[in-house]
Write an enzyme that holds these catalytic residues in place. Structure first.
Site, PDB file in Angstrom:
ATOM      1  N   ASP A 140       0.858  -1.188   0.000  1.00  0.00           N
ATOM      2  CA  ASP A 140       0.000   0.000   0.000  1.00  0.00           C
ATOM      3  C   ASP A 140       0.896   1.241   0.000  1.00  0.00           C
ATOM      4  O   ASP A 140       1.892   1.296   0.712  1.00  0.00           O
ATOM      5  CB  ASP A 140      -0.912  -0.013   1.236  1.00  0.00           C
ATOM      6  CG  ASP A 140      -2.053   0.966   1.103  1.00  0.00           C
ATOM      7  OD1 ASP A 140      -3.209   0.526   0.965  1.00  0.00           O
ATOM      8  OD2 ASP A 140      -1.800   2.204   1.114  1.00  0.00           O
ATOM      9  N   ILE A 141       0.516   2.239  -0.793  1.00  0.00           N
ATOM     10  CA  ILE A 141       1.316   3.460  -0.921  1.00  0.00           C
ATOM     11  C   ILE A 141       1.336   4.254   0.388  1.00  0.00           C
ATOM     12  O   ILE A 141       2.250   5.046   0.635  1.00  0.00           O
ATOM     13  CB  ILE A 141       0.774   4.329  -2.097  1.00  0.00           C
ATOM     14  CG1 ILE A 141       1.856   5.257  -2.613  1.00  0.00           C
ATOM     15  CG2 ILE A 141      -0.487   5.078  -1.722  1.00  0.00           C
ATOM     16  CD1 ILE A 141       1.545   5.847  -3.983  1.00  0.00           C
ATOM     17  N   ASN A 201     -12.884  -3.428   2.265  1.00  0.00           N
ATOM     18  CA  ASN A 201     -13.865  -2.353   2.385  1.00  0.00           C
ATOM     19  C   ASN A 201     -14.769  -2.403   1.158  1.00  0.00           C
ATOM     20  O   ASN A 201     -14.278  -2.475   0.027  1.00  0.00           O
ATOM     21  CB  ASN A 201     -13.160  -0.997   2.458  1.00  0.00           C
ATOM     22  CG  ASN A 201     -12.285  -0.878   3.694  1.00  0.00           C
ATOM     23  OD1 ASN A 201     -12.561  -1.504   4.710  1.00  0.00           O
ATOM     24  ND2 ASN A 201     -11.229  -0.094   3.608  1.00  0.00           N
ATOM     25  N   GLY A 211     -15.747   2.954   3.574  1.00  0.00           N
ATOM     26  CA  GLY A 211     -14.343   3.341   3.471  1.00  0.00           C
ATOM     27  C   GLY A 211     -13.668   2.934   2.175  1.00  0.00           C
ATOM     28  O   GLY A 211     -12.463   3.130   2.020  1.00  0.00           O
ATOM     29  N   GLN A 212     -14.428   2.356   1.223  1.00  0.00           N
ATOM     30  CA  GLN A 212     -13.792   1.987  -0.048  1.00  0.00           C
ATOM     31  C   GLN A 212     -13.547   3.250  -0.866  1.00  0.00           C
ATOM     32  O   GLN A 212     -14.459   4.054  -1.084  1.00  0.00           O
ATOM     33  CB  GLN A 212     -14.680   1.006  -0.835  1.00  0.00           C
ATOM     34  CG  GLN A 212     -13.989   0.478  -2.092  1.00  0.00           C
ATOM     35  CD  GLN A 212     -14.811  -0.552  -2.866  1.00  0.00           C
ATOM     36  OE1 GLN A 212     -15.968  -0.832  -2.518  1.00  0.00           O
ATOM     37  NE2 GLN A 212     -14.225  -1.085  -3.925  1.00  0.00           N
ATOM     38  N   HIS A 251     -10.218  -5.201  -3.794  1.00  0.00           N
ATOM     39  CA  HIS A 251      -8.888  -5.398  -3.192  1.00  0.00           C
ATOM     40  C   HIS A 251      -9.031  -5.775  -1.735  1.00  0.00           C
ATOM     41  O   HIS A 251      -9.889  -5.258  -1.030  1.00  0.00           O
ATOM     42  CB  HIS A 251      -8.010  -4.151  -3.335  1.00  0.00           C
ATOM     43  CG  HIS A 251      -8.629  -2.911  -2.756  1.00  0.00           C
ATOM     44  ND1 HIS A 251      -9.565  -2.170  -3.427  1.00  0.00           N
ATOM     45  CD2 HIS A 251      -8.445  -2.299  -1.568  1.00  0.00           C
ATOM     46  CE1 HIS A 251      -9.932  -1.151  -2.684  1.00  0.00           C
ATOM     47  NE2 HIS A 251      -9.278  -1.200  -1.543  1.00  0.00           N
ATOM     48  N   HIS A 298      -7.001  -5.891   1.954  1.00  0.00           N
ATOM     49  CA  HIS A 298      -5.863  -5.344   2.703  1.00  0.00           C
ATOM     50  C   HIS A 298      -5.343  -6.451   3.631  1.00  0.00           C
ATOM     51  O   HIS A 298      -6.104  -6.950   4.463  1.00  0.00           O
ATOM     52  CB  HIS A 298      -6.306  -4.189   3.607  1.00  0.00           C
ATOM     53  CG  HIS A 298      -6.853  -2.991   2.897  1.00  0.00           C
ATOM     54  ND1 HIS A 298      -6.164  -1.798   2.820  1.00  0.00           N
ATOM     55  CD2 HIS A 298      -8.031  -2.783   2.262  1.00  0.00           C
ATOM     56  CE1 HIS A 298      -6.889  -0.906   2.170  1.00  0.00           C
ATOM     57  NE2 HIS A 298      -8.042  -1.471   1.825  1.00  0.00           N
TER      58      HIS A 298
END
Ligand code: 5GP
Ligand code: ZN
Length: 113
Positions: A32-33, A87, A93-94, A100, A102
């Site tokens: 994750d960035i 999410n 919260g998406q 995807h 997490h």
């Protein structure tokens, strides 16, 4: 099929760079960035699906493959204590509408060389 406006489709094709951790037949995992925990890896299907619920009906084989890739990464990068969350929907919260998961952990596996 991929969506030309989707950032995760662009990561899946390599058009946008990402720190790839591992790949499988149907899925790609990358850091994750903006990591929320010491281990924070995203696992996405190669094909575009808006969220995990849609993926589960459209391509269950790809979802199982994605779950196995995330589980393998968790085993390799954590002590075994982790969350694997999806999410689903903006109110939940998406923010990226390409399915995807997490893989999140406060307990990274310490590598001793
Ligand atoms: P969501 O909020 O949709 O569940 O998760 C989206 C995640 O994607 C966020 O944790 C965010 O930091 C990450 N993200 C957004 N854009 C990029 C990107 O271009 N590269 C990477 N590696 N992660 C991204
Ligand atoms: Zn996409």
């Amino acid at each position: 099929m991929n969506d030309s406006n989707c950032i995760f489709c662009k990561i899946a094709t390599g058009e946008i760079p990402a720190k790839v951790v591992a790949e499988s037949k149907h899925a790609i995992a990358f850091h994750d960035i903006s990591p929320a925990q010491p281990v924070h890896v995203l696992v996405i299907p190669r094909e575009h699906h808006s969220n995990v619920a849609e993926l589960s009906f459209a391509d269950p084989e790809a979802l199982v493959d994605l779950m196995q890739l995330g589980s393998r990464i968790a085993a390799e990068h954590t002590t075994g204590a982790f969350r694997f969350t999806f999410n689903t929907g903006a109110e939940a919260g998406q923010t990226v509408f390409h399915a995807h998961g997490h893989v999140l952990s406060k307990n990274p596996k310490i590598q001793i060389d």
